[in-house]
Motif scaffolding. Sequence first.
Motif, PDB file in Angstrom:
ATOM      1  N   LEU A  94       0.819  -1.211   0.000  1.00  0.00           N
ATOM      2  CA  LEU A  94       0.000   0.000   0.000  1.00  0.00           C
ATOM      3  C   LEU A  94       0.853   1.262   0.000  1.00  0.00           C
ATOM      4  CD1 LEU A  94      -2.770  -0.999   2.557  1.00  0.00           C
ATOM      5  CD2 LEU A  94      -3.012  -0.767   0.097  1.00  0.00           C
ATOM      6  N   ARG A  95       1.959   1.212   0.680  1.00  0.00           N
ATOM      7  CA  ARG A  95       2.812   2.393   0.778  1.00  0.00           C
ATOM      8  C   ARG A  95       3.433   2.773  -0.558  1.00  0.00           C
ATOM      9  NH1 ARG A  95       3.886  -0.274   5.817  1.00  0.00           N
ATOM     10  NH2 ARG A  95       3.242   1.057   7.565  1.00  0.00           N
ATOM     11  N   ARG A  96       3.415   1.848  -1.519  1.00  0.00           N
ATOM     12  CA  ARG A  96       3.990   2.145  -2.826  1.00  0.00           C
ATOM     13  C   ARG A  96       2.992   2.831  -3.755  1.00  0.00           C
ATOM     14  NH1 ARG A  96       6.207  -3.192  -2.219  1.00  0.00           N
ATOM     15  NH2 ARG A  96       4.802  -4.042  -3.805  1.00  0.00           N
ATOM     16  N   LEU A  97       1.732   2.942  -3.317  1.00  0.00           N
ATOM     17  CA  LEU A  97       0.743   3.627  -4.146  1.00  0.00           C
ATOM     18  C   LEU A  97       0.993   5.137  -4.150  1.00  0.00           C
ATOM     19  CD1 LEU A  97      -2.545   1.821  -3.082  1.00  0.00           C
ATOM     20  CD2 LEU A  97      -1.220   1.459  -5.163  1.00  0.00           C
ATOM     21  N   THR A  98       0.506   5.800  -5.168  1.00  0.00           N
ATOM     22  CA  THR A  98       0.616   7.254  -5.244  1.00  0.00           C
ATOM     23  C   THR A  98      -0.032   7.882  -4.013  1.00  0.00           C
ATOM     24  OG1 THR A  98       0.507   7.170  -7.653  1.00  0.00           O
ATOM     25  CG2 THR A  98      -0.008   9.294  -6.601  1.00  0.00           C
ATOM     26  N   ALA A 104      -8.642   9.667  -1.407  1.00  0.00           N
ATOM     27  CA  ALA A 104      -9.599  10.300  -2.316  1.00  0.00           C
ATOM     28  C   ALA A 104     -10.644   9.301  -2.790  1.00  0.00           C
ATOM     29  CB  ALA A 104      -8.864  10.901  -3.514  1.00  0.00           C
ATOM     30  N   LEU A 105     -10.218   8.086  -3.109  1.00  0.00           N
ATOM     31  CA  LEU A 105     -11.150   7.081  -3.596  1.00  0.00           C
ATOM     32  C   LEU A 105     -12.162   6.680  -2.527  1.00  0.00           C
ATOM     33  CD1 LEU A 105     -11.905   5.190  -5.944  1.00  0.00           C
ATOM     34  CD2 LEU A 105     -10.378   3.495  -4.941  1.00  0.00           C
ATOM     35  N   ASN A 123      -8.250  19.404   1.695  1.00  0.00           N
ATOM     36  CA  ASN A 123      -7.548  20.687   1.564  1.00  0.00           C
ATOM     37  C   ASN A 123      -6.789  20.745   0.236  1.00  0.00           C
ATOM     38  OD1 ASN A 123      -6.799  23.269   2.386  1.00  0.00           O
ATOM     39  ND2 ASN A 123      -4.927  22.540   3.382  1.00  0.00           N
ATOM     40  N   ALA A 124      -7.536  20.432  -0.845  1.00  0.00           N
ATOM     41  CA  ALA A 124      -6.950  20.412  -2.183  1.00  0.00           C
ATOM     42  C   ALA A 124      -7.949  21.035  -3.154  1.00  0.00           C
ATOM     43  CB  ALA A 124      -6.638  18.979  -2.601  1.00  0.00           C
ATOM     44  N   SER A 130     -10.017  15.031  -8.257  1.00  0.00           N
ATOM     45  CA  SER A 130     -10.558  14.255  -9.373  1.00  0.00           C
ATOM     46  C   SER A 130      -9.470  13.389  -9.999  1.00  0.00           C
ATOM     47  CB  SER A 130     -11.155  15.182 -10.433  1.00  0.00           C
ATOM     48  OG  SER A 130     -12.303  15.835  -9.955  1.00  0.00           O
ATOM     49  N   GLU A 131      -8.300  13.954 -10.154  1.00  0.00           N
ATOM     50  CA  GLU A 131      -7.179  13.200 -10.716  1.00  0.00           C
ATOM     51  C   GLU A 131      -6.756  12.076  -9.777  1.00  0.00           C
ATOM     52  OE1 GLU A 131      -2.678  13.907 -12.554  1.00  0.00           O
ATOM     53  OE2 GLU A 131      -3.763  15.570 -11.611  1.00  0.00           O
ATOM     54  N   LEU A 132      -6.769  12.336  -8.467  1.00  0.00           N
ATOM     55  CA  LEU A 132      -6.402  11.307  -7.499  1.00  0.00           C
ATOM     56  C   LEU A 132      -7.349  10.111  -7.568  1.00  0.00           C
ATOM     57  CD1 LEU A 132      -5.514  13.496  -4.375  1.00  0.00           C
ATOM     58  CD2 LEU A 132      -3.925  12.121  -5.734  1.00  0.00           C
TER      59      LEU A 132
END
Length: 271
Positions: A94-98, A104-105, A123-124, A130-132
């Motif tokens: 999991l830590r390797r994910l963006t 966000a998902l 806070n974005a 949306s991109e996330l």
Amino acid sequence: MSQVTDTSLSAQIGANLPYLRRYARALTGSTASGDAYAAATLEAILSDPAQFDAAHGPKAGLFRVFHAIWSSSGAQMDDEFAPGSLQAKAQDHLRRLTPNTREALLLHTVEGFDITPLAFVMNATAEEVSELVDIAYAEMARSVSGKVMIIEDEAIIAADLESIVAEMGHRITGIARTETRALELAAEEKPDLILSDIQLADQSSGIDAVNRILDRDGEVPVIFITAYPERLLTGEGPEPAFLISKPYTEQQVRSAVSQAMFFASTETLKA
């Protein structure tokens, strides 16, 4: 900032706390860690009520305080697992994910935040979140595949869940309408994930069925589906880390399945 009285603050937080705990547990992959983050969120609000901004609704206000803590702590996932265990390996994956994609998902699909309040919580900007969400779908789809057993007594819902899960690339081991059949299916082929309703056709309990399977066959990630999530998120006794409310959406199922599958057998995790 929306100002609220102490009584109103307590009521608004209390109504949304079960959902914060659900989210925190799914995010960390651990009941203990999720509840610790939820408790820290409450402590922060009690020490400084001005942090609770209900401009986008009380749920968004509560989750925004949580995310300030989550981000400042470095978004630490659970470290209580033994080195080399399946859970520890899953957390490493999991830590390797963006960064921020899982958050966000989950916020968008499971917790039901539209893009504007989601951006407020994290806070974005709306464009950033949306991109996330798009990145999260793509990364998780590439990362996991496995065997899923469905425990559901309503034929239409069972068929719908089977279609969604199969389209994600997972294999369905079978569909059980009763506790007895669920036990038989799990004995025939141990699943990597169980997707279970609460009330079954013969008035048996999906929770009892799952507990008997886990006691007999060992740990398996479980997603419960219920029209009354608050009944399972009481703070009393064991509670599920992954929970979908009825009526559900396809996005909610996809998100929860992808999240839960990360904690399945390491054989389902692709490097």
